[in-house]
Design a protein around this motif. Structure first.
Motif, PDB file in Angstrom:
ATOM      1  N   LYS A 155      28.917  37.584  46.243  1.00 18.93           N
ATOM      2  CA  LYS A 155      27.824  36.915  46.931  1.00 18.93           C
ATOM      3  C   LYS A 155      27.610  35.513  46.379  1.00 18.93           C
ATOM      4  O   LYS A 155      27.396  34.557  47.140  1.00 18.93           O
ATOM      5  CB  LYS A 155      26.539  37.739  46.797  1.00 18.93           C
ATOM      6  N   GLU A 156      27.689  35.373  45.048  1.00 22.95           N
ATOM      7  CA  GLU A 156      27.476  34.052  44.468  1.00 22.95           C
ATOM      8  C   GLU A 156      28.625  33.105  44.801  1.00 22.95           C
ATOM      9  O   GLU A 156      28.461  31.890  44.794  1.00 22.95           O
ATOM     10  CB  GLU A 156      27.287  34.161  42.949  1.00 22.95           C
ATOM     11  N   LEU A 157      29.800  33.675  45.120  1.00 24.34           N
ATOM     12  CA  LEU A 157      30.928  32.860  45.554  1.00 24.34           C
ATOM     13  C   LEU A 157      30.913  32.634  47.063  1.00 24.34           C
ATOM     14  O   LEU A 157      31.744  31.883  47.577  1.00 24.34           O
ATOM     15  CB  LEU A 157      32.253  33.530  45.161  1.00 24.34           C
ATOM     16  N   ALA A 158      29.999  33.296  47.756  1.00 25.36           N
ATOM     17  CA  ALA A 158      29.938  33.225  49.215  1.00 25.36           C
ATOM     18  C   ALA A 158      31.223  33.753  49.835  1.00 25.36           C
ATOM     19  O   ALA A 158      31.650  33.297  50.893  1.00 25.36           O
ATOM     20  CB  ALA A 158      29.658  31.797  49.680  1.00 25.36           C
ATOM     21  N   PHE A 159      31.862  34.732  49.168  1.00 24.76           N
ATOM     22  CA  PHE A 159      33.087  35.341  49.657  1.00 24.76           C
ATOM     23  C   PHE A 159      32.763  36.637  50.388  1.00 24.76           C
ATOM     24  O   PHE A 159      31.794  37.329  50.069  1.00 24.76           O
ATOM     25  CB  PHE A 159      34.042  35.681  48.505  1.00 24.76           C
ATOM     26  N   ASN A 160      33.611  36.987  51.343  1.00 23.88           N
ATOM     27  CA  ASN A 160      33.558  38.296  51.964  1.00 23.88           C
ATOM     28  C   ASN A 160      34.281  39.274  51.050  1.00 23.88           C
ATOM     29  O   ASN A 160      35.502  39.231  50.919  1.00 23.88           O
ATOM     30  CB  ASN A 160      34.218  38.251  53.342  1.00 23.88           C
ATOM     31  N   LYS A 161      33.545  40.167  50.397  1.00 26.84           N
ATOM     32  CA  LYS A 161      34.135  41.039  49.385  1.00 26.84           C
ATOM     33  C   LYS A 161      35.196  41.970  49.965  1.00 26.84           C
ATOM     34  O   LYS A 161      36.067  42.448  49.239  1.00 26.84           O
ATOM     35  CB  LYS A 161      33.063  41.865  48.680  1.00 26.84           C
ATOM     36  N   ASP A 162      35.148  42.215  51.283  1.00 32.11           N
ATOM     37  CA  ASP A 162      36.128  43.108  51.895  1.00 32.11           C
ATOM     38  C   ASP A 162      37.517  42.475  51.965  1.00 32.11           C
ATOM     39  O   ASP A 162      38.510  43.176  52.175  1.00 32.11           O
ATOM     40  CB  ASP A 162      35.667  43.502  53.301  1.00 32.11           C
ATOM     41  N   ARG A 163      37.578  41.153  51.772  1.00 36.68           N
ATOM     42  CA  ARG A 163      38.879  40.466  51.826  1.00 36.68           C
ATOM     43  C   ARG A 163      39.611  40.496  50.495  1.00 36.68           C
ATOM     44  O   ARG A 163      40.823  40.294  50.453  1.00 36.68           O
ATOM     45  CB  ARG A 163      38.687  39.000  52.249  1.00 36.68           C
ATOM     46  N   PHE A 164      38.881  40.746  49.406  1.00 36.68           N
ATOM     47  CA  PHE A 164      39.472  40.599  48.081  1.00 36.68           C
ATOM     48  C   PHE A 164      39.287  41.875  47.256  1.00 36.68           C
ATOM     49  O   PHE A 164      38.165  42.187  46.853  1.00 36.68           O
ATOM     50  CB  PHE A 164      38.838  39.414  47.351  1.00 36.68           C
ATOM     51  N   PRO A 165      40.365  42.584  46.999  1.00 37.09           N
ATOM     52  CA  PRO A 165      40.254  43.807  46.187  1.00 37.09           C
ATOM     53  C   PRO A 165      39.693  43.505  44.801  1.00 37.09           C
ATOM     54  O   PRO A 165      40.075  42.518  44.160  1.00 37.09           O
ATOM     55  CB  PRO A 165      41.709  44.296  46.096  1.00 37.09           C
ATOM     56  N   ALA A 166      38.765  44.343  44.337  1.00 39.62           N
ATOM     57  CA  ALA A 166      38.136  44.128  43.030  1.00 39.62           C
ATOM     58  C   ALA A 166      38.472  45.221  42.031  1.00 39.62           C
ATOM     59  O   ALA A 166      37.917  45.231  40.932  1.00 39.62           O
ATOM     60  CB  ALA A 166      36.620  44.025  43.194  1.00 39.62           C
ATOM     61  N   GLU A 167      39.381  46.124  42.391  1.00 40.38           N
ATOM     62  CA  GLU A 167      39.764  47.194  41.455  1.00 40.38           C
ATOM     63  C   GLU A 167      40.254  46.658  40.115  1.00 40.38           C
ATOM     64  O   GLU A 167      40.038  47.295  39.066  1.00 40.38           O
ATOM     65  CB  GLU A 167      40.834  48.108  42.079  1.00 40.38           C
ATOM     66  N   PRO A 168      40.948  45.489  40.098  1.00 37.78           N
ATOM     67  CA  PRO A 168      41.420  44.965  38.810  1.00 37.78           C
ATOM     68  C   PRO A 168      40.310  44.748  37.786  1.00 37.78           C
ATOM     69  O   PRO A 168      40.567  44.723  36.583  1.00 37.78           O
ATOM     70  CB  PRO A 168      42.090  43.656  39.191  1.00 37.78           C
ATOM     71  N   LEU A 169      39.060  44.558  38.243  1.00 36.11           N
ATOM     72  CA  LEU A 169      37.962  44.413  37.289  1.00 36.11           C
ATOM     73  C   LEU A 169      37.787  45.660  36.459  1.00 36.11           C
ATOM     74  O   LEU A 169      37.206  45.623  35.368  1.00 36.11           O
ATOM     75  CB  LEU A 169      36.667  44.086  38.025  1.00 36.11           C
ATOM     76  N   LYS A 170      38.269  46.784  36.957  1.00 35.07           N
ATOM     77  CA  LYS A 170      38.233  48.036  36.195  1.00 35.07           C
ATOM     78  C   LYS A 170      39.516  48.232  35.370  1.00 35.07           C
ATOM     79  O   LYS A 170      39.705  49.265  34.742  1.00 35.07           O
ATOM     80  CB  LYS A 170      38.054  49.215  37.132  1.00 35.07           C
ATOM     81  N   GLY A 171      40.375  47.220  35.421  1.00 36.49           N
ATOM     82  CA  GLY A 171      41.621  47.305  34.656  1.00 36.49           C
ATOM     83  C   GLY A 171      42.765  47.926  35.415  1.00 36.49           C
ATOM     84  O   GLY A 171      43.840  48.153  34.860  1.00 36.49           O
ATOM     85  N   GLU A 172      42.558  48.206  36.703  1.00 36.86           N
ATOM     86  CA  GLU A 172      43.571  48.894  37.490  1.00 36.86           C
ATOM     87  C   GLU A 172      44.275  47.899  38.421  1.00 36.86           C
ATOM     88  O   GLU A 172      43.633  47.107  39.096  1.00 36.86           O
ATOM     89  CB  GLU A 172      42.915  49.994  38.335  1.00 36.86           C
ATOM     90  N   TRP A 173      45.603  47.930  38.458  1.00 38.38           N
ATOM     91  CA  TRP A 173      46.360  47.096  39.354  1.00 38.38           C
ATOM     92  C   TRP A 173      46.039  47.463  40.793  1.00 38.38           C
ATOM     93  O   TRP A 173      45.819  48.621  41.118  1.00 38.38           O
ATOM     94  CB  TRP A 173      47.847  47.228  39.111  1.00 38.38           C
ATOM     95  N   ALA A 174      46.040  46.486  41.671  1.00 36.04           N
ATOM     96  CA  ALA A 174      45.767  46.735  43.079  1.00 36.04           C
ATOM     97  C   ALA A 174      46.545  45.743  43.947  1.00 36.04           C
ATOM     98  O   ALA A 174      46.914  44.674  43.497  1.00 36.04           O
ATOM     99  CB  ALA A 174      44.277  46.602  43.365  1.00 36.04           C
TER     100      ALA A 174
END
Length: 359
Positions: free
Chosen positions: A340-359
């Motif tokens: 939200k702070e980046l004004a990005f559509n979160k559905d376009r960018f996988p965020a699993e790597p934040l948990k340490g998991e490749w995606a």
């Protein structure tokens, strides 16, 4: 009575150095008056830092570094005006014991701490940097292994940035339709860029230090990309007129390099006066943040230190503790808030790597 020839010559020779010294002093003062880009000690920028990686073409899933094409560092500077860390500092006056000691540490390095923004703006200044070798150098094991990095996109509209980092489908003559996947978010935190003044100008240095807020524990993704919870690098900026030495094939072609103002080329790189050639210094510290606000700016990231204590040493004035405090505070934010702070559509960018998991 006229002095003897030898005496007169000695008098003239004694006077000449003084005149030359005075002339040199006046020239130096004049140059100082006209230099709009002096080396300014202290924090020259602070804000939020993001780490993204992009999979290779036609690789929708990433399982290891073999599937990674590029690593990006995104810097989103914060305003230099007052920030809510000051509120915490004021509150610390009413705190006692260990809590007061902790707040005093934050107060000493508060100029490095970015504000927490409660509102989202469509336009923010940003700087997108691509990192060579697809990973950051490790200060713990690669002290003398600098890597190249290049500023590839500078702007004020995050929607433009979203398109730059998103996926793209294009046509080729030999392979037909090709697809480049969107980037994955691998880390987010706070950063500060600090100029440290040495006892002589050649000892001046510029450090970039960061502390992650997301994730709070490193996973396989972060370790493979060289991202630490806290780390710092020395930044040096390449003279766009300097060519590669000894037949090296590094850097951008001349047509894609940054174009700096006459003032920067003269006063920062020292054209015609500093270095070993007429172009001036091949590399320089970041005297002013304007050096990084040019697409095509070529940088060296030189590994310095890791951890909060390492950032303290690199950034000075206990700024490592301040960054850690803000990082810990912001770690409570949900991933949705980051997009939200980046004004990005979160559905376009996988965020699993934040948990340490490749995606």
């Amino acid at each position: 009575m006229e002095p003897e020839v030898g005496v007169k010559r000695e008098a003239l020779e004694a006077d000449r150095p003084a005149e030359e010294t005075e002339t040199k002093r006046l020239k130096t003062e004049d140059a100082a008056d006209t230099n709009q880009y002096p080396f300014t000690p202290g924090v020259i920028e602070r804000g939020h830092i993001y780490f993204f990686y992009r999979p290779k073409v036609e690789r929708e899933e990433v399982h290891s570094m073999d599937d990674v094409a590029k690593l990006y560092v995104l810097l989103v500077p914060s305003p230099s005006e007052s920030f809510d860390m000051q509120v915490k500092i004021e509150q610390s006056k009413d705190v006692s014991g260990a809590d007061a000691d902790e707040m005093n540490l934050v107060a000493q390095g508060a100029d490095a701490a970015p504000p927490h923004e409660s509102t989202t703006k469509d336009k923010k200044h940003f700087r997108l940097i691509i990192v060579g070798k697809k990973k950051l150098p490790d200060p713990e094991h690669e002290k003398h292994a600098p890597i190249w990095a290049t500023v590839i996109f500078v702007g004020d509209n995050l929607h433009d940035l979203e398109e730059k980092l998103g996926g793209r489908t294009y046509e080729t003559k030999t392979r037909g339709t090709r697809h480049t996947p969107p980037v994955r978010l691998a880390g987010r935190g706070v950063y500060a860029i600090v100029n440290s003044q040495g006892n002589v100008p050649s000892r001046n240095s510029t450090h970039l230090g960061y502390h992650l807020s997301h994730p709070t524990e490193l996973g396989d993704v972060q370790k493979a990309l060289g991202i630490h919870i806290a780390s710092s690098f020395v930044i040096q900026v390449k003279n766009p007129n300097a060519e590669a030495q000894d037949g090296q094939r590094v850097g951008l072609p001349k047509s894609r390099r940054a174009i700096y103002s006459e003032g920067i080329m003269e006063h920062v790189f020292g054209r015609g006066e500093r270095g070993r050639s007429s172009i001036g210094l091949r590399f320089t510290n970041c005297n002013c943040i304007e050096l990084l606000d040019h697409e095509g700016a070529e940088l060296l990231f030189i590994p310095a230190r890791t951890g909060t204590e390492g950032n303290d040493e690199s950034l000075g004035n206990q700024r490592g503790e301040a960054l850690e405090e803000v990082g810990r505070y912001e770690s409570e934010e949900q991933v949705e808030q980051i997009f939200k702070e980046l004004a990005f559509n979160k559905d376009r960018f996988p965020a699993e790597p934040l948990k340490g998991e490749w995606a």
